[in-house]
Write an enzyme that holds these catalytic residues in place. Structure first.
Site, PDB file in Angstrom:
ATOM      1  N   THR A  32      -9.263  -2.333  -2.731  1.00 12.93           N
ATOM      2  CA  THR A  32      -8.251  -2.005  -1.730  1.00 12.93           C
ATOM      3  C   THR A  32      -8.253  -0.510  -1.432  1.00 12.93           C
ATOM      4  OG1 THR A  32      -6.493  -1.634  -3.365  1.00 12.93           O
ATOM      5  CG2 THR A  32      -6.749  -3.879  -2.526  1.00 12.93           C
ATOM      6  N   VAL A  79     -25.362  14.526  -6.445  1.00 13.99           N
ATOM      7  CA  VAL A  79     -25.105  15.113  -7.762  1.00 13.99           C
ATOM      8  C   VAL A  79     -25.888  14.288  -8.779  1.00 13.99           C
ATOM      9  CG1 VAL A  79     -23.380  15.712  -9.486  1.00 13.99           C
ATOM     10  CG2 VAL A  79     -22.841  15.937  -7.049  1.00 13.99           C
ATOM     11  N   TYR A 120      -4.364  -9.887  -8.738  1.00 14.46           N
ATOM     12  CA  TYR A 120      -4.198 -10.230  -7.321  1.00 14.46           C
ATOM     13  C   TYR A 120      -3.054 -11.217  -7.131  1.00 14.46           C
ATOM     14  CZ  TYR A 120      -7.893  -7.888  -4.702  1.00 14.46           C
ATOM     15  OH  TYR A 120      -8.647  -6.954  -4.041  1.00 14.46           O
ATOM     16  N   TYR A 178       0.847  -1.201   0.000  1.00 12.02           N
ATOM     17  CA  TYR A 178       0.000   0.000   0.000  1.00 12.02           C
ATOM     18  C   TYR A 178       0.882   1.251   0.000  1.00 12.02           C
ATOM     19  CZ  TYR A 178      -4.331  -2.618   0.817  1.00 12.02           C
ATOM     20  OH  TYR A 178      -5.416  -3.441   0.691  1.00 12.02           O
TER      21      TYR A 178
END
Length: 577
Positions: free
Chosen positions: A533, A284, A235, A120
Site C-alpha cells: 500500500t 548504491v 488485511y 491511509y
C-alpha cells in the site's frame, strides 16, 4: 452447534475484542469525528527536531517512501533541500508508482496502486501539504478526494464465468466452518503464525478457495494460496471496512490519472523546488558501517552512470534505504514481443543481502526473493485509438470508465482481471486515445484459448485471450486495427512482500542500535499495518525521519476499525450473506 448459537458465539467474540481495545476505540472515535482527516496537531505547533547545521540526508531509492521522507525532513525538520540527496538506479522516480509512455508508442503502468480514504492516515496528511500541479491553491489530497467523490466506484461486474455471465456476488459463499475459521484467524496472535500460509490454515476446507469472497479478495489485493497467513490476517483486520463492500469496491479511492502523474509527479516537483538533489541512474552498490555493536553508516559505494565513486558520511548525517522493491527486475514486451525473461538480480534486494550479513537486526531477504515462481505475475496495458473497445466493455459491464473496478474472469487459467479507469489516464494522453490495464496471476499456465503460458505471450496474444473471455472474439480484427500497443510487463517479485516468513525476517524501520540508519519499503516491519500500500511507504518514511531526527510530533496511528463494534457487526452480517 446451531446457526443461532454460532451467531451468538461470534457476537460474543466481537464484544470481547472491542472491550479489550478500549484505548484503540477512543482513537477510532477521534478519527471518525475528524472526517476530513487533517493533521492531528495544528500547523502552528513548534516543530521540535534534532536537526543540526550542515547535516545531510541520503536516500537510497527514489520511490514514494523516500520521496515522502525528504518531504518530512523539509516540512517537519526545516532541513534545506540542498542538504538532501536521493539516489535512484533508474532514469525515472516513483519506484512502483510508475506510469510512462507516448501516444505514438503506447502507455504502460506496471501496476495500479489502490488508495483508501479511511485507512491511509499518513498518506492523506502528508499530501495535504503538497501542492497540486493542476489546481492552484489546492493540495494533492484535496485534488484526489475531490475527483474521487465526483467519480464514485460501484462495480457491477466483479466476477465473470467462462460463459461470459456476470455473476451475482452479493453472497460471500462461506460454509459455517469457513466462516468460523476466518473469525478465529482474526483473533489469533501473529506470533503463532510464523511461516504459515493461507492454504495451511484452510487445509481441510478446499471449498474456501472457490468462494466469491476468495476470488474477489485474492484479485483485489493479489494474494495467492501460498501467501503469508499473517499478511492475510492483517488485511482482514486493516481492511475490514472493505470486507463488507468487496463485491462493489466502493471503498476504492481513485486518482484522476495514474499514480505517477497524480502522486509522484507533484511530490517530485515540490522537492525539486525545495532544492533536493536527485541523482538518477545511480546505483548504491554497498554500504560501510562503523565497527562495533551499533549501526552507523560511514560510507556509500556508488555506481553513478557507470562510474564508481564513494560518499562518506559525517557523524551527524543520516541514511535512509529502500531495502527492497517489489517491481525490481520487471521487463516489458510489446504487441509483437513477449516480456523478456527477467534477470533475477534485484538491485535493491541485492544491496539488502549485502548489508544483512554485516549487522544483526537488518532482516533476511531470502524468504521474499527465494522463489520467483511464487512471487511473479504479469500485467498488460492496452492503448487504442478511439473508444470502440471501451464502449463495448461499458455496455457489457454496466460501468462507465472509472466507475467500475476489477473485472475478474474467475475461470481463466491465467486468472485474468482488467480495470478501466477514467479517461484520460495519463497527462499526455490524447483525447482520441483510450487506455486500460489488466493482469494475470498464473503466468505459467496455458491460456484457455491461446495455448501458451501467459509469460510467453506477446501483447497481441494476451489481447486475443482477453477478447475470448469477454466473448468479443468476433471483433478481434476490427479492434486490433485500432490498437496502438499492448505492453506486457513481467514482474518476478511483485508478490514478494506476501511470502511466508518469520516475524524477524522483516527489519524494523529503524533497527535496534541504529544511530543514523533506517529502511523504508514494503519489506520493513510496521505493527498492525499492511504491506502493498501507499500508506505503508509513507508511514515507514515518517517513522524513519521522526525517529532519526528526534521529531516531537505524533505519527497518525493505524485507525482500529477492527475494534469498532458497528464495523464488526456489519462484517459479521456480510459473512452470512
Amino acid at each position: 452447534m446451531s446457526e443461532k448459537k454460532n451467531l451468538g458465539k461470534i457476537l460474543a467474540w466481537g464484544a470481547a475484542t472491542a472491550a479489550a481495545g478500549i484505548a484503540a476505540k477512543k482513537t477510532y472515535d477521534y478519527y471518525k469525528s475528524r472526517k476530513d482527516q487533517k493533521e492531528l496537531f495544528s500547523k502552528g505547533q513548534p516543530k521540535e527536531c534534532n536537526q543540526r547545521e550542515n547535516q545531510k540526508a541520503y536516500f537510497i531509492g527514489g520511490g514514494l517512501g523516500n520521496l515522502a521522507g525528504a518531504a518530512y525532513l523539509i516540512r517537519d525538520c526545516n532541513m534545506p533541500g540542498e542538504q538532501i540527496t536521493i539516489f535512484e538506479g533508474m532514469h525515472i522516480l516513483g519506484g512502483s508508482n510508475d506510469g510512462i509512455g507516448t501516444p505514438e508508442k503506447g502507455f504502460v503502468c506496471r501496476g495500479g496502486r489502490m488508495l483508501n480514504e479511511e485507512t491511509y492516515e499518513n498518506f492523506w496528511e502528508l499530501f495535504r501539504t503538497i501542492p497540486s500541479q493542476e489546481h492552484s491553491g489546492r493540495s494533492v489530497t484535496e485534488e484526489i478526494l475531490s475527483f474521487d467523490h465526483a467519480h464514485p466506484t460501484f462495480a457491477k461486474a466483479r466476477l465473470i464465468d467462462k460463459d461470459g455471465k456476470i455473476l451475482n456476488v452479493s453472497s460471500m459463499g462461506f460454509t459455517q466452518k469457513e466462516r468460523m475459521a476466518l473469525f478465529r484467524l482474526m483473533n489469533t496472535p501473529e506470533h503463532k503464525l510464523d511461516d504459515l500460509t493461507i492454504e495451511e490454515w484452510f487445509a481441510d476446507m478446499p471449498h474456501f478457495f472457490t468462494t466469491n469472497f476468495w476470488y474477489m479478495w485474492q484479485t483485489t489485493f493479489a494474494f495467492q494460496k501460498w501467501s503469508s497467513l499473517f499478511e492475510f490476517r492483517r488485511y482482514m483486520r486493516r481492511m475490514i471496512l472493505e470486507f463488507s463492500r468487496i463485491d462493489t469496491l466502493e471503498g476504492v479511492t481513485r486518482t484522476q490519472y495514474n499514480q505517477y502523474d497524480s502522486v509522484i509527479r507533484p511530490l517530485e516537483l515540490y522537492l525539486r523546488k525545495q532544492g533536493v538533489v536527485f541523482s538518477e541512474n545511480c546505483i548504491v552498490k554497498d554500504i560501510d558501517f562503523s565497527q562495533g555493536d551499533g549501526i552507523t553508516v560511514e560510507a556509500l559505494h556508488l555506481k553513478d552512470y557507470g562510474v564508481e565513486r564513494k560518499v562518506e558520511l559525517t557523524d551527524q548525517d543520516i541514511c535512509i534505504m529502500t531495502n527492497a522493491c517489489m517491481t525490481d527486475s520487471a521487463t516489458l514486451g510489446d504487441l509483437n514481443t513477449p516480456a523478456p525473461a527477467p534477470q533475477l538480480r534485484p538491485i535493491s534486494g541485492e544491496l539488502w543481502s549485502k548489508i544483512a550479513v554485516k549487522k544483526p537486526g537488518l532482516g533476511n531477504p531470502y524468504p521474499f526473493f527465494g522463489d520467483v515462481h511464487e512471487t511473479n505475475w504479469e500485467s498488460f496495458t492496452v492503448t487504442s485509438k478511439g473508444n470502440k473497445l471501451l464502449k463495448m466493455i461499458e455496455r457489457y459491464s454496466g460501468n462507465v470508465p472509472g466507475s467500475g473496478a476489477l473485472m475478474t474472469f474467475k475461470d481463466s487459467n491465467w486468472l485474468l482481471s482488467i480495470v478501466v479507469a477514467a479517461q484520460p489516464h495519463f497527462i499526455n494522453q490524447p483525447m482520441d486515445q483510450t487506455i486500460f490495464w489488466g493482469y494475470g496471476l498464473y503466468t505459467s499456465e496455458e491460456g484457455d484459448y491461446v495455448k501458451k503460458p501467459m509469460k510467453d505471450c506477446t501483447g497481441e496474444e494476451i489481447f486475443t485471450e482477453l477478447l475470448h473471455h469477454l466473448h468479443m472474439e468476433d471483433k478481434k480484427d476490427e479492434l486490433l486495427h485500432d490498437v496502438v500497443d499492448v505492453i506486457p510487463c513481467m514482474m518476478p517479485y511483485i508478490d514478494a512482500q506476501f511470502q511466508p516468513r518469520k516475524m524477524a525476517d522483516r527489519p524494523n524501520v529503524v533497527p535496534k542500535g541504529s544511530t543514523n540508519f533506517a529502511m523504508v519499503s514494503q519489506f520493513v516491519e510496521i505493527p498492525d499495518d499492511m504491506v502493498f500500500t501507499e500508506e505503508y511507504s509513507v508511514r515507514a518514511a515518517r517513522i524513519a525521519v521522526y525517529t532519526l531526527m528526534g521529531v516531537k510530533k505524533k505519527i497518525c496511528p493505524v485507525t482500529p476499525y477492527a475494534m469498532d463494534p458497528k464495523v464488526l457487526v456489519k462484517a459479521l452480517k456480510t459473512s452470512y450473506r
